[in-house]
Design an enzyme around this catalytic site. Sequence first.
Site, PDB file in Angstrom:
ATOM      1  N   GLU A  85      -0.651   9.570  12.056  1.00 19.89           N
ATOM      2  CA  GLU A  85       0.555   9.583  11.213  1.00 19.89           C
ATOM      3  C   GLU A  85       1.586  10.565  11.747  1.00 19.89           C
ATOM      4  OE1 GLU A  85      -1.087  10.703   7.414  1.00 19.89           O
ATOM      5  OE2 GLU A  85      -1.422  12.767   8.028  1.00 19.89           O
ATOM      6  N   ASP A  89       5.859  18.678   5.765  1.00 18.45           N
ATOM      7  CA  ASP A  89       6.329  17.596   6.627  1.00 18.45           C
ATOM      8  C   ASP A  89       7.727  17.863   7.173  1.00 18.45           C
ATOM      9  OD1 ASP A  89       3.970  16.202   5.824  1.00 18.45           O
ATOM     10  OD2 ASP A  89       5.003  15.469   4.052  1.00 18.45           O
TER      11      ASP A  89
HETATM   12  C1  6LW Z   1       2.625  12.624   4.975  1.00 16.37           C
HETATM   13  C2  6LW Z   1       1.681  12.643   6.087  1.00 16.37           C
HETATM   14  C3  6LW Z   1       1.102  13.929   5.833  1.00 16.37           C
HETATM   15  O1  6LW Z   1       3.286  11.446   4.749  1.00 16.37           O
HETATM   16  O2  6LW Z   1       0.943  14.069   4.500  1.00 16.37           O
HETATM   17  O3  6LW Z   1       0.601  15.948   6.762  1.00 16.37           O
HETATM   18  C4  6LW Z   1       1.670  13.033   3.886  1.00 16.37           C
HETATM   19  N1  6LW Z   1       0.974  14.777   6.758  1.00 16.37           N
HETATM   20  O4  6LW Z   1       2.245  12.555   7.347  1.00 16.37           O
HETATM   21  C5  6LW Z   1       2.365  13.516   2.661  1.00 16.37           C
HETATM   22  O5  6LW Z   1       2.998  14.743   2.885  1.00 16.37           O
END
Ligand code: 6LW
Length: 507
Positions: free
Chosen positions: A175, A14
């Site tokens: 996300e 991330d």
């Molecule tokens: C993070 C989300 C994700 O919050 O995995 O790859 C989660 N993305 O955006 C935890 O790393």
Amino acid sequence: MKYQNPIISGFYPDPSICRVGEDFYLVTSSFEYFPGVPIFHSTDLVNWKQLGHCLTTTKQLPLIETPSSCGIYAPTIRYHEGVFYVVTTNVLDGGNFFVTATDPAGPWSDPIWFKDSYGIDPSFFFDEDGTCYLTGTGGHGEEPGIYQVEIDVKTGAYLSDRKCLTVGTGGAFPEGPHLYRIGEYYYLLMSEGGTEYGHMLTVFRSKTPYGPFEGYEKNPILTHRSKDHPIQATGHADFVQRSDGSWWAVFLAIRPIGYPRKYHLGRETFLAPVSWTEDGWPVVGNDGMVDEVIESEWLINEQHKEWKERDNFDQATLNLKWIYRRNPIEEHYSLNTKEGYLSLTGSSVTLNDTAAHTFIGRRQEHFDCKVSTSLRFEPKESEEAGLTVFANEHFHYEIGLRSVNGKTEAFFRKTVGSLTLIEKRLDYEEDRIELCITADSQWYHFEIVSPSGEVTELGKGECGLLATEVAGGFTGNVFGLYATANGKKTANQARFNWFDYKRFGKV
Ligand code: 6LW
């Protein structure tokens, strides 16, 4: 010039990046490990040096009985008018908050918590008029999507209603959003598909910060889903522009092994050039694909990977690579810098418990490597100390010394889900031992060396059984020094004289 991905290897997922003048700063997630949110510095985007961590106190980062892979999720770093901001989530321990600093190496402020905080993956965007937008995922039963609110950056108070910007292109888990203002548009970058093999990066734009957001017809702009490629799960990106005008993306990806694929180094930080279409849409890497070796006319330096092979434990503070599991109980760790050793005092907590183990570890960054340590320890009944390769409480292998029926033995143990096996035990008369783990992409090999130099192999364990596809979670493997009294109390110290990490083959 060329560089090799990942630019930061091992479990550093991330990534988020910002630029101040000619300096770049990058942060990553850290989950239940402490201190939290490692921060790196670079001037050329390919050579990174860790400056410290953003969350170094229990007030900033309470992690008491935090389950593995909870704790700190995806942080965002931004800089505005002399202040650095890192906004992130402590999952299960308080939700969304931010910290600030004028020096990115720290100290960082106490946490400023958002009231009624929702969702994960918070990001800040400072508009030209100084408005700060907090953008993140939905939560509390909202429809999955990206939501935004204006905030007061002194107090964290909300200054507007929370609005949904988009639900994405229809992929699961919208996300990892970031909002940017580039030219005449506000661009919303986000990820969809989940952080595994369906991961993808999508982009939207609008003339206003709240939309309506129009999706790019060629979305996703980065994905390796269903491709036969050594790099997989590309997504969760942040964009940055260099002072020479070139644009770059940092993002996470994995390097799985074998078939079916499994990865055990965690999600790592990668870099790709970004170009723009004539009508102003971003193109990541080679039309959405990214290789391990990337050639770019925009690179300004050769890549040298920072490396330190031996830690003699003779400094007053531990090297920045060392991390604890959850908030450490300080009195269980001590450095004798004069004689150069690190002492660990075990507690009743074992490696299998969701609590603060006596454990200090560092990420496995390379498939081919060897870690070793010299341990001096006279275990009393039920005590043990050693060297572990650790995915989480239910998946780890270790070697060490322990006491059984008044006798010291060297042992090799595997814990794989609900199966635990002491695979080897040997009577051991000495109070000193060298413990070694040699890794290749398939196996961890375990051996001990006696004070007279006699080498004994204790066995081997599959890397794949500690991989995320088996062990679960969001982290990657960590090599750890540990001590435990297995349910009892003790004041007996296990002393580690040095720790070596050698890498073989490619970075
Ligand atoms: C993070 C989300 C994700 O919050 O995995 O790859 C989660 N993305 O955006 C935890 O790393």
